[in-house]
Design a protein around this motif. Structure first.
Motif, PDB file in Angstrom:
ATOM      1  N   ALA A   1      42.735  13.371  75.677  1.00 18.37           N
ATOM      2  CA  ALA A   1      41.913  13.387  74.456  1.00 18.37           C
ATOM      3  C   ALA A   1      41.245  12.026  74.264  1.00 18.37           C
ATOM      4  O   ALA A   1      41.573  11.056  74.941  1.00 18.37           O
TER       5      ALA A   1
ATOM      6  N   ASN B   1      38.628  17.431  73.910  1.00 15.73           N
ATOM      7  CA  ASN B   1      39.662  17.262  72.895  1.00 15.73           C
ATOM      8  C   ASN B   1      39.487  15.921  72.196  1.00 15.73           C
ATOM      9  O   ASN B   1      39.487  14.870  72.839  1.00 15.73           O
TER      10      ASN B   1
ATOM     11  N   ARG C   1      35.415  23.414  69.269  1.00 15.28           N
ATOM     12  CA  ARG C   1      36.038  24.715  69.556  1.00 15.28           C
ATOM     13  C   ARG C   1      35.087  25.636  70.305  1.00 15.28           C
ATOM     14  O   ARG C   1      35.519  26.389  71.178  1.00 15.28           O
TER      15      ARG C   1
ATOM     16  N   GLY D   1      37.344  23.348  73.331  1.00 16.14           N
ATOM     17  CA  GLY D   1      38.250  22.242  73.042  1.00 16.14           C
ATOM     18  C   GLY D   1      38.771  22.317  71.628  1.00 16.14           C
ATOM     19  O   GLY D   1      38.849  23.389  71.038  1.00 16.14           O
ATOM     20  N   ASP D   2      39.101  21.149  71.083  1.00 14.50           N
ATOM     21  CA  ASP D   2      39.622  21.105  69.724  1.00 14.50           C
ATOM     22  C   ASP D   2      39.346  19.739  69.111  1.00 14.50           C
ATOM     23  O   ASP D   2      39.135  18.757  69.820  1.00 14.50           O
TER      24      ASP D   2
END
Length: 102
Positions: free
Chosen positions: A11, A43, A70, A74-75
């Motif tokens: 990340a 991320n 998203r 990802g996030d």
């Protein structure tokens, strides 16, 4: 708003500092997320420890960032949220859509 980037594992930590109130900050934030995606990074963790103030435009920027990441598979998560920002997330019920960590 000042934004600093620190890679960590799989990340990237984006630390925000100052006031998150929109304007050119929104464009800078979106551009940074697009750069990360172009580099294969999906991320992101937003460190909000040093955010002094956030208005509705700043909240919209966070939601937009979450949607962007998203949609790319990802996030986007929040970390070290200052008490005043945490309260804002609770009041607006956005705390239910963001994963938040100490």
């Amino acid at each position: 708003m000042k934004l600093t980037e620190t890679p960590q594992g799989n990340a990237v930590i984006l630390a925000l500092k100052g006031n998150v109130t929109g304007g050119p900050d929104v464009d800078a934030f979106r551009e940074k997320l697009q750069q990360l995606l172009a580099g294969g990074q999906k991320n992101v963790v937003i460190d909000l420890h040093e955010v002094q103030f956030m208005n509705s435009t700043g909240l919209g920027m966070m939601v937009g960032g979450l949607t962007t990441m998203r949609n790319a598979g990802g996030d986007l998560r929040l970390a070290r949220t200052a008490d005043r920002i945490e309260s804002l997330l609770v009041i607006t019920k956005l705390i239910t859509i963001f994963q938040s960590f100490e």
